[in-house]
Design an enzyme around this catalytic site. Structure first.
Site, PDB file in Angstrom:
ATOM      1  N   ALA A  92      38.863  79.234 -33.434  1.00  0.00           N
ATOM      2  CA  ALA A  92      39.015  77.703 -33.442  1.00  0.00           C
ATOM      3  C   ALA A  92      37.807  76.825 -33.209  1.00  0.00           C
ATOM      4  CB  ALA A  92      40.220  77.635 -32.655  1.00  0.00           C
ATOM      5  N   SER A  93      38.059  75.612 -32.528  1.00  0.00           N
ATOM      6  CA  SER A  93      36.788  74.824 -32.162  1.00  0.00           C
ATOM      7  C   SER A  93      35.715  75.332 -31.433  1.00  0.00           C
ATOM      8  CB  SER A  93      37.424  73.612 -31.758  1.00  0.00           C
ATOM      9  OG  SER A  93      38.489  73.302 -32.517  1.00  0.00           O
ATOM     10  N   THR A  94      36.039  76.455 -30.720  1.00  0.00           N
ATOM     11  CA  THR A  94      34.941  77.040 -30.015  1.00  0.00           C
ATOM     12  C   THR A  94      33.845  77.359 -30.769  1.00  0.00           C
ATOM     13  OG1 THR A  94      35.873  79.438 -30.063  1.00  0.00           O
ATOM     14  CG2 THR A  94      36.477  77.819 -27.954  1.00  0.00           C
ATOM     15  N   LYS A 130      32.657  75.680 -33.380  1.00  0.00           N
ATOM     16  CA  LYS A 130      31.997  74.356 -34.140  1.00  0.00           C
ATOM     17  C   LYS A 130      30.620  74.288 -33.858  1.00  0.00           C
ATOM     18  CE  LYS A 130      36.258  71.804 -35.255  1.00  0.00           C
ATOM     19  NZ  LYS A 130      37.328  70.841 -34.315  1.00  0.00           N
TER      20      LYS A 130
END
Lengths: 608, 368
Positions: free
Chosen positions: A323-325, A327
């Protein structure tokens, strides 16, 4: 009638003849003895020694395991059992009755002992009761004089003093089974296990089995025709296994375990300066000591069928969407590819569309973030910015760039239970599913979802590389061996070199800002972080995700990566909380507490 | 032997033959040493064996006082009594280890075959010496009957060892009497012809197994071949000089079966080596030689034949026992004379030696 003289002389001739026969026959005996005692002497001497000398192997004591500060994590505990030599006990049932006054012998124990006695050699000790308490040992020892033929025998057995705290790291030892034996035979190690009962089954215990085990010794005993030991002729002591020191920090590990209590998830903490793993937790866990004593099949199937899967090491085997980790890493790629610059701004109305396609990809914030650049896109975790970026750079670029960060491959950590996760590419999807790659797939990958899966360890490792500005180490648990003066050599891999090294600073700064404006605002040290919230369950387009109404197992996974101190990182953590919901709200406070534990110690204890 | 005639020698007056006695005592003493080792240094066993030796020496001394002519007179009645007792064993005997050998007399157990061992050669010598020697063929039928009755009865018990000893003692009488070589050859051929009959009709299964085991002991190393293998290992591992007294591992660790009785020679071979075994054989040869000298010097045919038969039977003991223990003869229950632990055979043997001494010391009173 009798001719005495003739008869006497006839007898003398016959007597003389028989005397020569006697001499000849005695010579035959002598010749046979010469054959046995001189010509075949060597052969019979060997066979005589084979008869009387029995070689009894002696198992080495297993090497101990310590953490980086010398705290004992796996030890060998003496265990005591009552042994009885049947031939020395005159009245068995009276003796057992008398013994019961000092050491309780249950009806079951008594019955199974008497049963075993029937098929037992009378002069060999037989176990009457195992796992005596220290109190029982003491009471019996005082009264031993009343019980000739009964004695307390001590042995060593592996014990894990921290129970479930280190299970997934240390693994455990258990009885050697057929599969272990086959494996040992393949590596020509079986010869070193003549007396060893237990072998490392998982984790460190398995990975460092050759070092921990040591080399067996043996006793040469003289035995009689019934196998009774007469005396010991020779003792070759075993060579004990090596003690090993792990990179683990027990206090941090305990803290992490406490923070995950009652949750499903995993925490990995790495020292980015050398790749040493400071903590590795998979929750829920279980007590490995049960496996050492031989777990009952009922308990084992309970563990096996537990829905929260305690047997899995989530830190290395759990495969989660990052997930956003990730980004920050996508943004780094964007900068490198010059798809964006430090200054690039895009408008986020709350949704994004592939040019010319009707379908809307939603941001987590329905009303959008307005104008965002690379910094705010990371701090606010803007999805639209990354949809757009992923669309611009394409999946194969992402896949190629992420590979040196360790995604989609095993990290090489020194425990065997590890999964590779998956870093998708167009070729991968064609091979795996025989399907073309869709742009929509790329968009999902751009926010760390879709086909992209990682283990918490991979996530921590990748973050360490980012914090390290490209310097890479193989993550590891082994710090030092007893016999070697220095620590084990680090496995440093060729660093990732960026076209524009300044891009490292941009991304790390964005992560610092993320930490600073949320969880670490008031921290006494500077941290950097990125949270993530991974969908476990695809929410229909335009539908609203409501954590309160959805089934717990379908709730989002909360993730976070963080490191500190920002200036010279000493610790990197990655955390996954299964079905915990929003990453920032759920994983954030735990990350803060964990980093506080490590960063705010009065003094950093000197590592051994 | 003029010196003997002139002055009455003290030993002669006691009816003791000193050279023979020295040989016997030497063997007994050696036996005591070996039994001490073979019994695992069991002093109680030593006591018992010493007691038996003393008793046997006493019996020997008493028998030595009896004039051979008396034995000659009593030969037939004792023989007949022995045969009746054997028949008694056949019908009322105690069974022990699968063999009927013992007769329970109420106060003691008695083995009539031991009596026959003594009575039989006396009877045979008496019978043959009645006629001019060498014996005519027609007397041989009677001799054959005298020989076969006890031999077959004992073999039927079954006690192969004793029946061999008894038969041998009878055959020795015949041979020493000067039986023509043609007849000796015929009997030898007849015995060979009888072997298959023995094998198929008279031998028990365990006896056949013993013979087969001898031919290939390794075939069944833990079963029938175990005794022979362990005993050969003991002897072979003794080497030239032996492992030393009390240091034989095969015997001290009890790998040798029956190591203080029938297999005691294995202990000797192991602890004293080839040298020790050879010395023992030389000692035996000395006793046999002395026995043959006594026999040759006897003044009547009866005495000559009896003495010769007794001493050659002694040799058969030695040969069968050592041959069996060292693996060239099948296992039959024959002890190593004067050395094996046990009373019965020692008593019989010493009675025989008493007769030898009697023959040697009663010469002058014999009426030619």
């Amino acid at each position: 009638m009798h001719d005495h003289a003739a008869e006497a002389s006839l007898f003398k001739r016959r007597a003389l003849f028989t005397f020569f026969c006697v001499v000849a026959l005695l010579s035959v005996l002598l010749a046979n003895l010469y054959q046995l005692q001189v010509l075949s002497y060597k052969d019979y001497e060997t066979r005589s020694n084979d008869n009387r000398i029995r070689v009894v192997p002696v198992a080495p004591s297993r090497g101990l395991v310590y953490d980086r500060h010398g705290k004992l994590l796996a030890e060998n505990q003496p265990f005591y059992s009552l042994e009885l030599i049947p031939e020395k006990v005159k009245d068995m049932s009276a003796t057992l009755d008398a013994l019961d006054a000092y050491v309780h012998i249950s009806a079951d124990e008594r019955e199974s002992f008497l049963e075993a006695l029937k098929h037992h050699r009378r002069f060999k000790p037989l176990t009457l009761k195992s796992r005596l308490t220290e109190q029982e040992v003491a009471i019996f020892s005082v009264n031993q004089y009343q019980f000739p033929g009964i004695s307390v025998e001590a042995g060593l057995r592996r014990h894990y003093p921290y129970d479930s705290v280190l299970t997934h790291v240390l693994g455990y030892v258990g009885k050697i089974n057929t599969r272990d034996r086959t494996a040992l035979e393949r590596t020509d190690q079986w010869k070193n296990y003549p007396a060893t009962k237990d072998i490392g089954k998982q984790g460190i215990e398995k990975f460092y089995e050759p070092q921990l085990h040591g080399l067996p010794g043996h006793l040469e005993e003289e035995v009689n025709n019934r196998g009774r030991i007469i005396r010991t002729l020779k003792v070759v002591p075993p060579e004990p296994g090596q003690d090993i020191y792990l990179t683990l920090d027990l206090k941090l590990q305990q803290k992490a375990v406490a923070l995950l209590a009652g949750r499903r998830g995993s925490i990995v903490a790495i020292d980015p300066r050398d790749g040493g793993i400071l903590a590795m937790v998979s929750s829920p866990s279980y007590d490995p000591n049960h496996f050492v004593h031989g777990i009952s099949s009922k308990d084992y199937s309970a563990l096996l069928n537990d829905k929260s899967r305690p047997l899995i090491n989530r830190a290395t085997q759990g495969q989660y969407a990052p997930a956003s980790t990730v980004k920050p890493l996508i943004a780094l790629l964007g900068l490198e590819e010059k798809a964006i610059t430090e200054k690039t701004r895009i408008w986020d109305p709350g949704f994004w569309q592939i040019p010319g396609v009707e379908r809307k990809y939603r941001d987590w914030r329905r009303w959008g973030h307005g104008w965002v650049n690379v910094y705010s896109a990371i701090t606010e975790s803007c999805d639209i910015f990354f949809y757009d970026l992923a669309y611009k750079i394409g999946v194969d670029n992402m896949s190629r760039f992420m590979e040196p960060f360790g995604f989609g491959q095993v990290s090489g950590v020194d425990i065997a239970e590890e999964s590779a996760g998956n870093m998708p590419s167009k070729d991968w999807k064609r091979l795996k599913y025989n399907q073309p790659w869709y742009i929509g797939d790329t968009i999902s990958v751009g926010i760390g979802q879709g086909y992209w899966t990682t283990t918490p360890l991979q996530l921590a490792n990748a973050t360490a590389i980012l914090a390290n500005r490209g310097r890479r180490f193989t993550p590891h648990l082994l710090k030092a061996m007893q016999t070697q003066d220095a620590d084990v050599a680090l496995d440093e891999r060729p660093p990732i070199v960026l076209d524009n090294p300044h891009n490292w600073e941009v991304i790390n700064e964005a992560m610092r800002m993320t930490a600073n404006k949320s969880r670490f605002t008031d921290a006494r040290y500077t941290a950097a972080m990125k949270t993530g919230t991974a969908q476990v369950f695809s929410v229909a387009e335009d539908a609203r995700y409501d954590a309160k109404t959805i089934d717990e197992r379908l709730r989002d996974n909360a993730l976070i990566v963080a490191y500190a101190p920002f200036e010279q990182p000493r610790i990197v953590i990655a955390m996954v909380l299964e079905n915990a919901g929003w990453g920032g709200a759920n994983a954030g406070p735990i990350a803060r507490e964990l980093l506080d534990e490590y960063m705010l110690r009065d003094t950093e204890e000197p590592a051994l | 032997m003029n010196s003997h005639q002139g002055r009455k020698n003290i030993w002669l007056r006691l009816h003791i033959d000193l050279p023979l006695l020295i040989g016997i005592l030497a063997l007994m003493s050696f036996g005591l040493f070996v039994i001490y080792s073979a019994s695992g240094e069991d002093l109680a066993m030593m006591d018992r064996q010493l007691l038996r030796m003393g008793l046997s020496l006493m019996i020997m001394f008493i028998v030595a006082q009896i004039n051979p002519e008396v034995l000659k007179r009593w030969a037939l009645p004792i023989y007949i009594a022995g045969v009746i007792l054997l028949l008694g064993v056949h019908f009322f005997g105690e069974t022990n280890k699968g063999a009927q050998r013992w007769l329970n007399l109420g106060f003691m157990e008695f083995q009539p075959s031991e009596l026959i061992k003594l009575a039989f050669p006396i009877t045979m010598a008496w019978y043959i010496s009645k006629f001019p020697l060498p014996p005519k063929k027609r007397y041989l039928t009677g001799a054959g009957i005298i020989l076969l009755i006890p031999t077959l009865l004992i073999a039927k018990q079954p006690d192969l060892g004793t029946s061999i000893l008894v038969a041998a003692s009878g055959i020795f009488v015949l041979f020493l009497s000067g039986m023509s070589w043609a007849i000796v050859g015929t009997i030898a051929a007849a015995v060979l012809a009888l072997l298959p009959i023995l094998w198929f009709f008279l031998m028990h299964d365990y006896q056949r197994t013993r013979v087969l085991t001898l031919l290939n002991p390794e075939q069944d190393p833990l079963g029938a071949g175990y005794h022979i293998i362990q005993s050969k290992i003991a002897i072979g591992s003794g080497g030239l000089w032996g492992k030393g007294w009390l240091d034989g591992t095969q015997s001290q660790l009890e790998f040798i079966p029956e190591r203080h009785t029938d297999f005691i020679f294995a202990v000797i071979g192991e602890e004293f080596g080839l040298i020790g075994s050879m010395l023992l054989l030389i000692l035996y040869l000395y006793v046999i030689g002395r026995g043959l000298v006594i026999a040759s010097r006897a003044q009547t045919s009866f005495a000559r034949l009896l003495a010769g038969s007794i001493i050659l039977t002694f040799f058969v003991y030695i040969f069968v026992n050592i041959g069996m223990v060292s693996g060239i003869l099948p296992v039959v229950g024959v002890p190593l004379p004067l050395i094996s632990y046990g009373g019965t055979s020692m008593l019989t043997l010493m009675t025989g030696f008493g007769i030898l001494m009697s023959i040697n010391t009663h010469r002058r009173f014999v009426d030619r």
